[in-house]
Design a protein around this motif. Structure first.
Motif, short mmCIF file in Angstrom:
data_model
loop_
_atom_site.label_atom_id
_atom_site.label_comp_id
_atom_site.label_asym_id
_atom_site.label_seq_id
_atom_site.Cartn_x
_atom_site.Cartn_y
_atom_site.Cartn_z
N TYR A 134 -6.77 3.52 26.71
CA TYR A 134 -7.84 4.47 27.01
C TYR A 134 -9.18 3.79 26.85
O TYR A 134 -9.44 3.12 25.85
CB TYR A 134 -7.75 5.69 26.09
CG TYR A 134 -6.60 6.60 26.42
CD1 TYR A 134 -6.67 7.46 27.50
CD2 TYR A 134 -5.44 6.58 25.68
CE1 TYR A 134 -5.62 8.31 27.83
CE2 TYR A 134 -4.37 7.42 25.99
CZ TYR A 134 -4.48 8.28 27.07
OH TYR A 134 -3.43 9.11 27.39
N GLU A 145 -9.49 9.94 28.17
CA GLU A 145 -8.42 10.66 27.49
C GLU A 145 -7.99 11.93 28.22
O GLU A 145 -6.95 12.48 27.91
CB GLU A 145 -8.84 10.99 26.06
CG GLU A 145 -8.98 9.73 25.22
CD GLU A 145 -9.30 10.01 23.77
OE1 GLU A 145 -9.61 11.17 23.41
OE2 GLU A 145 -9.25 9.05 22.98
N ASP A 146 -8.76 12.40 29.19
CA ASP A 146 -8.36 13.59 29.94
C ASP A 146 -7.67 13.24 31.26
O ASP A 146 -7.43 14.10 32.09
CB ASP A 146 -9.55 14.52 30.18
CG ASP A 146 -10.65 13.89 31.01
OD1 ASP A 146 -10.59 12.67 31.29
OD2 ASP A 146 -11.58 14.62 31.38
N THR A 147 -7.31 11.98 31.44
CA THR A 147 -6.60 11.53 32.64
C THR A 147 -5.20 12.14 32.69
O THR A 147 -4.49 12.15 31.69
CB THR A 147 -6.48 9.99 32.64
OG1 THR A 147 -7.79 9.43 32.63
CG2 THR A 147 -5.73 9.49 33.87
N ASN A 148 -4.81 12.64 33.85
CA ASN A 148 -3.47 13.20 34.04
C ASN A 148 -2.48 12.05 34.13
O ASN A 148 -2.49 11.27 35.09
CB ASN A 148 -3.44 14.06 35.31
CG ASN A 148 -2.11 14.75 35.50
OD1 ASN A 148 -1.04 14.16 35.38
ND2 ASN A 148 -2.17 16.03 35.82
N LEU A 149 -1.63 11.93 33.14
CA LEU A 149 -0.70 10.80 33.04
C LEU A 149 0.37 10.82 34.13
O LEU A 149 0.86 9.77 34.55
CB LEU A 149 -0.05 10.78 31.65
CG LEU A 149 -1.03 10.60 30.49
CD1 LEU A 149 -0.32 10.81 29.16
CD2 LEU A 149 -1.71 9.25 30.54
N GLU A 180 -1.36 9.78 37.58
CA GLU A 180 -1.69 8.35 37.59
C GLU A 180 -0.45 7.47 37.58
O GLU A 180 -0.56 6.25 37.60
CB GLU A 180 -2.60 8.01 36.40
CG GLU A 180 -3.98 8.62 36.49
CD GLU A 180 -4.75 8.14 37.72
OE1 GLU A 180 -4.72 6.94 38.04
OE2 GLU A 180 -5.39 9.00 38.37
N SER A 192 -2.29 15.19 29.65
CA SER A 192 -3.34 14.24 29.25
C SER A 192 -3.40 14.18 27.73
O SER A 192 -2.93 15.09 27.04
CB SER A 192 -4.70 14.69 29.80
OG SER A 192 -5.16 15.84 29.09
N THR A 224 -5.95 14.58 25.89
CA THR A 224 -6.76 15.70 25.43
C THR A 224 -5.91 16.96 25.28
O THR A 224 -5.97 17.64 24.26
CB THR A 224 -7.92 15.95 26.42
OG1 THR A 224 -8.68 14.75 26.57
CG2 THR A 224 -8.82 17.06 25.94
N GLN A 225 -5.10 17.26 26.30
CA GLN A 225 -4.24 18.44 26.24
C GLN A 225 -3.17 18.31 25.16
O GLN A 225 -2.82 19.29 24.50
CB GLN A 225 -3.58 18.69 27.60
CG GLN A 225 -4.56 19.18 28.65
CD GLN A 225 -3.89 19.34 30.00
OE1 GLN A 225 -3.05 18.53 30.38
NE2 GLN A 225 -4.26 20.38 30.72
#
Length: 85
Positions: free
Chosen positions: A16, A22-26, A29, A64, A66-67
């Motif tokens: 990261y 940190e809010d990237t949709n894993l 991606e 993500s 964050t979530q």
């Protein structure tokens, strides 16, 4: 919560930073697939002492960092009340 970040970075070979927030949709991606998702869920259950419900597992809440952090915070706060259920 740094354990979660460290697990994701180590497990999925990412880091990261400003180009990968940190809010990237894993999933979007291509970092995490369904197998990785199950591994992540099992890690969280073992590390934080709670169990996922079926709805939580399939609800796509953990896409993500964050979530994931938000979910774990809610789940661990609610866990003492749910223990007797």
């Amino acid at each position: 919560m740094d354990k979660i970040r460290a697990f994701i970075e180590e497990q999925f070979l990412i880091e990261y930073d400003e180009t990968f927030p940190e809010d990237t949709n894993l999933f979007k991606e291509g970092v995490m697939d369904s197998f990785g998702y199950v591994q992540l869920c099992r890690f969280l259950e073992q590390e934080y002492g709670f169990r996922f419900t079926e709805a939580e597992m399939t609800g796509n809440v953990l896409v993500s960092l964050t979530q994931i952090r938000d979910f774990v915070a809610r789940k661990t706060t609610a866990a003492p009340r749910a223990a007797g259920a």
